[in-house]
Design an enzyme around this catalytic site. Structure first.
Site, PDB file in Angstrom:
ATOM      1  N   TYR A  20      -5.078   0.272   0.731  1.00  0.00           N
ATOM      2  CA  TYR A  20      -3.857   0.051  -0.054  1.00  0.00           C
ATOM      3  C   TYR A  20      -3.668   1.195  -1.048  1.00  0.00           C
ATOM      4  O   TYR A  20      -2.593   1.809  -1.122  1.00  0.00           O
ATOM      5  CB  TYR A  20      -3.924  -1.286  -0.793  1.00  0.00           C
ATOM      6  CG  TYR A  20      -2.872  -1.416  -1.873  1.00  0.00           C
ATOM      7  CD1 TYR A  20      -1.533  -1.595  -1.543  1.00  0.00           C
ATOM      8  CD2 TYR A  20      -3.213  -1.333  -3.226  1.00  0.00           C
ATOM      9  CE1 TYR A  20      -0.561  -1.688  -2.533  1.00  0.00           C
ATOM     10  CE2 TYR A  20      -2.250  -1.435  -4.219  1.00  0.00           C
ATOM     11  CZ  TYR A  20      -0.926  -1.612  -3.867  1.00  0.00           C
ATOM     12  OH  TYR A  20       0.036  -1.701  -4.843  1.00  0.00           O
ATOM     13  N   LYS A  75       2.141 -15.207  -4.450  1.00  0.00           N
ATOM     14  CA  LYS A  75       1.225 -14.129  -4.104  1.00  0.00           C
ATOM     15  C   LYS A  75      -0.174 -14.574  -3.701  1.00  0.00           C
ATOM     16  O   LYS A  75      -0.980 -13.760  -3.258  1.00  0.00           O
ATOM     17  CB  LYS A  75       1.132 -13.127  -5.264  1.00  0.00           C
ATOM     18  CG  LYS A  75       2.398 -12.311  -5.456  1.00  0.00           C
ATOM     19  CD  LYS A  75       2.330 -11.408  -6.681  1.00  0.00           C
ATOM     20  CE  LYS A  75       1.255 -10.353  -6.592  1.00  0.00           C
ATOM     21  NZ  LYS A  75       1.549  -9.314  -5.580  1.00  0.00           N
TER      22      LYS A  75
END
Length: 332
Positions: free
Chosen positions: A142, A180
Site C-alpha cells: 500500500y 472501514k
C-alpha cells in the site's frame, strides 16, 4: 451549467467528508465516484447533495473516452485501497497507481485541479517525516503504491499545466469511517469496545515502546478537509504536503480521551491513565505477529512545507478532536 467537481472515493471516509464540505460551501455540481460493492458506504452520502454518481470503472472509461472533456474544474482523488494489510500487490498497484495516473493525465490535459490522497505510509519506519526522497521507504505494498505515484508526480513538476497537490495523510480519525472495518481509526475501535465491554484494549509495547506508548500523529478529518478546501481555493499552489498536526501522541492518549469523552456524556468525572489501568478500563493484548516489521511505531508530520505554502490553520489535539468525534458517535 458550471463545471463539475469530481470526488473519487466519495462514499468513503475522507471523500464523503469532502463532499459534505463542498455542499456547505454551496457546491452541489459534484460527480461522486466510488465502488459500492460494500453497499453500506452509501450511508455516508445520504445527507449530501451530488449531481451524479459513477462507479469507479465506469468513470475511468468516461474519462478515457473524452466524455467529460471541458466539463471538470477539479478532481479530489480520495479513492484507493487503503488496507495496509492487503497482500495482493497486483490489485494494489492497478487500483492505487495506474488509476491515479490516468486521472492525473486527464487533469493535466484539461487544465483541471488535481488534489489527491497520498499517505504517511510512504515513510515506513523512518524517524524523519519530511517530503523528500531520502525519508521515504514504505513497509508494505500500500505504501509503495502511494510512494510510486508521488514519484511520478515529481517527474511532472517542470511540465505541469495545472495544480497538482498531494496530501500525505497521517492517522486520520472522525465521522463517516464506520464502514472501514479493521482499517477504521483506533478512536472508533476504542469507542465501540468501551460501549460494548466497558473497557479498551490496546497493543502491548513494541520497538522499544512501553504498552500503549507507540506514538502517531493523529489528525481529525475536520482538519484534513480544511486543508483540502484551502488548496481548492489556491490553485496556484502545487506540491506534496504532509497533513498531520505536527505533534505525535500515544495510543494511550487516544484511549484516555475516548473513555473520558464517554464518561463525560454519562456525567462521570475524568480519569487519568493510571486510574483507568487500575480500574481495568484500559488493558493490553499481545502485539500481532502479522504486524511485526510492517508497523509504524512512531509518526510525526513535519508541517514546514504546508506552512510555507501558506496554510495557517490550527489542528485539533487528540483530546480536542476525539471529544468532538465521540460526541458525534453518541448522537448517531
Amino acid at each position: 451549467m458550471s463545471q463539475y467537481t469530481v470526488v473519487t472515493g466519495a462514499a468513503g471516509f475522507i471523500g464523503a467528508n469532502i463532499v459534505k464540505a463542498l455542499n456547505e460551501r454551496g457546491e452541489t455540481n459534484i460527480i461522486a465516484v466510488d465502488n459500492l460493492t460494500k453497499a453500506d458506504k452509501f450511508k455516508n452520502l445520504t445527507d449530501c447533495e451530488i449531481a451524479d454518481y459513477l462507479d469507479k470503472t465506469e468513470f475511468l472509461s468516461v474519462v478515457e473516452e473524452g466524455v467529460l472533456d471541458g466539463s471538470v474544474a477539479a478532481i479530489f482523488h480520495e479513492g484507493a485501497c487503503s488496507d495496509t494489510m492487503e497482500t495482493d500487490g497486483r490489485y494494489m498497484m492497478d487500483n492505487n497507481y495506474r488509476y491515479s495516473g490516468a486521472l492525473l493525465k486527464f487533469c493535466q490535459d484539461e487544465g483541471a485541479q488535481f488534489l489527491y490522497a497520498s499517505s504517511a505510509s510512504v515513510y515506513g519506519s523512518g524517524r524523519v517525516f519530511s517530503e523528500s526522497r531520502e525519508c521515504e521507504s514504505p513497509l508494505n505494498v500500500y505504501g509503495y503504491s502511494k510512494f510510486l505515484f508521488d514519484q511520478s508526480v515529481r517527474r511532472l513538476w517542470a511540465e505541469r499545466t495545472a495544480q497538482i497537490a498531494g496530501f500525505r495523510y497521517f492517522n486520520v480519525y472522525g465521522p463517516r469511517e464506520q464502514h472501514k472495518g479493521r482499517m477504521a481509526s483506533v478512536a472508533f475501535h476504542f469507542f465501540n469496545q468501551y460501549r460494548a465491554e466497558g473497557r479498551v484494549k490496546l497493543f502491548e509495547g513494541c520497538d522499544g515502546y512501553p504498552n500503549g506508548e507507540q506514538r502517531r500523529d493523529f489528525v481529525s478529518v475536520e482538519d484534513v478537509v480544511r486543508v483540502n478546501m484551502w488548496f481548492l481555493d489556491h490553485p496556484e499552489v502545487s506540491g506534496i504536503f504532509n497533513v498531520g498536526t505536527g505533534r505525535c501522541q500515544s495510543f494511550n492518549d487516544v484511549a484516555v480521551a475516548t473513555v473520558n469523552a464517554c464518561r463525560a456524556a454519562e456525567g462521570q468525572d475524568a480519569l487519568t491513565l493510571d486510574e483507568m489501568q487500575a480500574q481495568g478500563l484500559i488493558g493490553y493484548v499481545a502485539f500481532p505477529e502479522a504486524l511485526k516489521g510492517k508497523y509504524q511505531s512512531y509518526t510525526e508530520a513535519d508541517t514546514a512545507a504546508l506552512r510555507r505554502a501558506g496554510y495557517d490553520g490550527s489542528f485539533y489535539s487528540v483530546e480536542e478532536g476525539t471529544a468532538r468525534y465521540i460526541e458525534r458517535l453518541l448522537q448517531s
